[in-house]
Design a protein around this motif. Structure first.
Motif, PDB file in Angstrom:
ATOM      1  N   ASN A   1     -72.860  10.672  88.490  1.00  0.00           N
ATOM      2  CA  ASN A   1     -71.550  10.001  88.386  1.00  0.00           C
ATOM      3  C   ASN A   1     -71.744   8.622  87.756  1.00  0.00           C
ATOM      4  O   ASN A   1     -72.665   7.894  88.104  1.00  0.00           O
ATOM      5  N   GLY A   2     -70.857   8.307  86.823  1.00  0.00           N
ATOM      6  CA  GLY A   2     -70.901   6.991  86.190  1.00  0.00           C
ATOM      7  C   GLY A   2     -71.952   6.855  85.115  1.00  0.00           C
ATOM      8  O   GLY A   2     -72.181   5.757  84.582  1.00  0.00           O
ATOM      9  N   ALA A   3     -72.596   7.970  84.741  1.00  0.00           N
ATOM     10  CA  ALA A   3     -73.669   7.915  83.728  1.00  0.00           C
ATOM     11  C   ALA A   3     -73.131   7.591  82.328  1.00  0.00           C
ATOM     12  O   ALA A   3     -73.882   7.161  81.454  1.00  0.00           O
ATOM     13  N   GLY A   4     -71.843   7.857  82.119  1.00  0.00           N
ATOM     14  CA  GLY A   4     -71.263   7.590  80.798  1.00  0.00           C
ATOM     15  C   GLY A   4     -70.858   8.841  80.042  1.00  0.00           C
ATOM     16  O   GLY A   4     -70.567   8.790  78.841  1.00  0.00           O
ATOM     17  N   LYS A   5     -70.779   9.979  80.733  1.00  0.00           N
ATOM     18  CA  LYS A   5     -70.505  11.261  80.065  1.00  0.00           C
ATOM     19  C   LYS A   5     -69.097  11.287  79.445  1.00  0.00           C
ATOM     20  O   LYS A   5     -68.939  11.682  78.292  1.00  0.00           O
ATOM     21  N   SER A   6     -68.083  10.893  80.226  1.00  0.00           N
ATOM     22  CA  SER A   6     -66.713  10.908  79.680  1.00  0.00           C
ATOM     23  C   SER A   6     -66.582   9.872  78.566  1.00  0.00           C
ATOM     24  O   SER A   6     -65.908  10.122  77.554  1.00  0.00           O
ATOM     25  N   THR A   7     -67.225   8.732  78.740  1.00  0.00           N
ATOM     26  CA  THR A   7     -67.209   7.706  77.684  1.00  0.00           C
ATOM     27  C   THR A   7     -67.809   8.278  76.402  1.00  0.00           C
ATOM     28  O   THR A   7     -67.267   8.086  75.302  1.00  0.00           O
TER      29      THR A   7
ATOM     30  N   HIS B   1     -70.807  19.048  85.824  1.00  0.00           N
ATOM     31  CA  HIS B   1     -71.686  18.813  86.972  1.00  0.00           C
ATOM     32  C   HIS B   1     -72.271  20.119  87.501  1.00  0.00           C
ATOM     33  O   HIS B   1     -73.290  20.108  88.179  1.00  0.00           O
TER      34      HIS B   1
HETATM   35  N1  LIG Z   1     -62.162   1.564  80.235  1.00  0.00           N
HETATM   36  C1  LIG Z   1     -63.179   1.167  80.993  1.00  0.00           C
HETATM   37  N2  LIG Z   1     -63.332  -0.130  81.343  1.00  0.00           N
HETATM   38  C2  LIG Z   1     -64.369  -0.535  82.102  1.00  0.00           C
HETATM   39  N3  LIG Z   1     -65.354   0.277  82.553  1.00  0.00           N
HETATM   40  C3  LIG Z   1     -65.245   1.570  82.233  1.00  0.00           C
HETATM   41  C4  LIG Z   1     -64.172   2.094  81.442  1.00  0.00           C
HETATM   42  N4  LIG Z   1     -64.365   3.446  81.284  1.00  0.00           N
HETATM   43  C5  LIG Z   1     -65.486   3.733  81.954  1.00  0.00           C
HETATM   44  N5  LIG Z   1     -66.014   2.630  82.519  1.00  0.00           N
HETATM   45  C6  LIG Z   1     -67.251   2.541  83.308  1.00  0.00           C
HETATM   46  O1  LIG Z   1     -68.272   3.119  82.515  1.00  0.00           O
HETATM   47  C7  LIG Z   1     -69.178   3.861  83.348  1.00  0.00           C
HETATM   48  C8  LIG Z   1     -69.271   5.271  82.826  1.00  0.00           C
HETATM   49  O2  LIG Z   1     -68.017   5.923  83.104  1.00  0.00           O
HETATM   50  P1  LIG Z   1     -67.799   7.447  82.722  1.00  0.00           P
HETATM   51  O3  LIG Z   1     -66.437   7.818  83.217  1.00  0.00           O
HETATM   52  O4  LIG Z   1     -68.083   7.632  81.284  1.00  0.00           O
HETATM   53  O5  LIG Z   1     -68.931   8.152  83.582  1.00  0.00           O
HETATM   54  P2  LIG Z   1     -69.142   9.694  83.883  1.00  0.00           P
HETATM   55  O6  LIG Z   1     -70.584   9.989  83.663  1.00  0.00           O
HETATM   56  O7  LIG Z   1     -68.168  10.502  83.107  1.00  0.00           O
HETATM   57  O8  LIG Z   1     -68.804   9.738  85.439  1.00  0.00           O
HETATM   58  P3  LIG Z   1     -68.253  10.958  86.357  1.00  0.00           P
HETATM   59  O9  LIG Z   1     -69.328  11.995  86.399  1.00  0.00           O
HETATM   60  O10 LIG Z   1     -68.052  10.286  87.689  1.00  0.00           O
HETATM   61  O11 LIG Z   1     -66.962  11.439  85.749  1.00  0.00           O
HETATM   62  C9  LIG Z   1     -68.642   3.767  84.770  1.00  0.00           C
HETATM   63  O12 LIG Z   1     -69.350   2.726  85.446  1.00  0.00           O
HETATM   64  C10 LIG Z   1     -67.191   3.396  84.579  1.00  0.00           C
HETATM   65  O13 LIG Z   1     -66.697   2.629  85.670  1.00  0.00           O
END
Ligand SMILES: Nc1ncnc2c1ncn2[C@@H]1O[C@H](COP(=O)(O)OP(=O)(O)OP(=O)(O)O)[C@@H](O)[C@H]1O
Length: 240
Positions: free
Chosen positions: A41-47, A194
Motif C-alpha cells: 500500500n502506498g508504493a505508488g502503483k495508482s500514481t 494486490h
Molecule cells: N494527489 C496526491 N497528493 C499527495 N500525495 C499523493 C497524491 N496521490 C498519491 N499520493 C501519495 O503518493 C503515495 C502513493 O500513492 P498511490 O495511491 O499511488 O499508492 P498505491 O501503491 O496505489 O497504494 P494502494 O495499494 O494503497 O492503492 C501515497 O503515499 C499517497 O498518499
C-alpha cells in the motif's frame, strides 16, 4: 532495429509538493503482454498508472508511446492514441443501460474500433444489454467498465485493481475476461493488483515497486519466489 515496446518510461518521477511518490522509474511495456504491477500500500502503483494514462503529468522523466514522447498529453489525447484505463471503483453511468454505457465508450477513442458484438461477448454482457447499469452486481459493473474501455478501441488498457471486491469464482471469471481481450483484440494489459496469486496466473511479467522505486521486473515465477519480494513487498495479507 524494430522494437516490441509499445510504451517506455524513462527516469519517471512524480512529486506531490515535497513528497516524492515515484522516483527514477524506467522500464518498457511489451506489445501484447499482460504486465502485472504489485507492491505494498502506498508504493505508488495508482500514481504510476495515472502517469502512463495522462491523469498525471510526471514532474521528471518521460513517457513514450511507440517511441513518441507523450509525457505532456492529457488523458483524452492519449485515449485517442489507443490508451484506456479502468478504475478500482467501477465507474458506470447508472442512469443509462448497459448497452448505452458501451456506446458512450465507443464515442471516445481514436479511429480504430474493436467489433461491438465481440466486446459484448468477451465481457459476458449479452443477457443484460437492456438493463439499467445502476442495478447490476459488482462483477457486471466491472465488465461494463472493461467493455466501455474496449469500446474506445485501445491498444493498451491499464487496470487499477480490477479484482478488488470479487469472490474467488468472480476472480476466475474476470481473469478469463482479461485473457479473452488479449486473445481477441491483441490488446496489451497493464494491471495493478494486490491479489498476487491471480496476477501470477494471468501476467507474463510482474513489476514490483516500493516507495515509488523500481524493485524488480520479471516472470511471475521468478518475482513471486523471491524471498525478499514476498516478505517485504507483497506480504501474506495481500495473497488471495
Ligand atoms: N494527489 C496526491 N497528493 C499527495 N500525495 C499523493 C497524491 N496521490 C498519491 N499520493 C501519495 O503518493 C503515495 C502513493 O500513492 P498511490 O495511491 O499511488 O499508492 P498505491 O501503491 O496505489 O497504494 P494502494 O495499494 O494503497 O492503492 C501515497 O503515499 C499517497 O498518499
Amino acid at each position: 532495429m524494430t522494437s516490441n515496446h509499445i510504451m517506455s518510461l524513462k527516469a519517471v518521477g512524480m512529486r506531490f509538493g515535497s513528497f516524492q511518490a515515484l522516483s527514477d522509474l524506467s522500464f518498457d511495456i511489451d506489445a501484447g503482454e499482460v504486465l502485472g504491477v504489485a507492491g505494498p500500500n502506498g508504493a505508488g502503483k495508482s500514481t504510476l498508472l495515472n502517469v502512463c494514462t495522462g491523469g498525471l503529468c510526471p514532474t521528471s522523466g518521460s513517457v513514450l508511446l511507440d517511441g513518441q514522447d507523450i509525457t505532456a498529453l492529457p488523458r483524452h489525447s492519449r485515449c485517442s492514441r489507443g490508451i484506456a484505463m479502468t478504475f478500482q471503483i467501477p465507474t458506470v453511468i447508472s442512469s443509462l443501460t448497459v448497452a448505452e454505457n458501451l456506446l458512450v465508450g465507443r464515442s471516445f477513442g481514436g479511429s480504430h474500433r474493436h467489433d461491438f458484438d465481440a466486446i459484448v461477448e468477451i465481457a459476458g454482457l449479452g443477457d443484460v444489454l437492456g438493463a439499467d447499469a445502476g442495478t447490476v452486481d459488482l462483477l457486471t459493473r466491472k465488465a461494463i467498465m472493461l467493455g466501455a474501455a474496449l469500446a474506445t478501441g485501445p491498444r493498451i488498457v491499464f487496470m487499477d485493481e480490477p479484482l478488488g471486491g470479487l469472490n474467488a469464482d468472480e476472480i476466475k471469471r474476470f481473469v478469463r475476461m482479461i485473457d479473452r481481450c488479449r486473445q481477441a483484440f491483441g490488446v496489451t494489459v497493464v494491471m495493478v493488483e494486490h491479489k498476487t496469486r491471480a496476477l501470477a496466473e494471468i501476467a507474463d511479467r510482474i513489476l514490483i515497486i516500493n516507495f515509488g522505486k523500481f524493485v524488480c521486473l520479471d516472470r511471475p515465477s521468478v518475482v513471486l519466489n523471491d524471498d525478499h519480494v514476498v516478505e517485504i513487498y507483497l506480504g501474506k495479507k495481500h495473497d488471495a
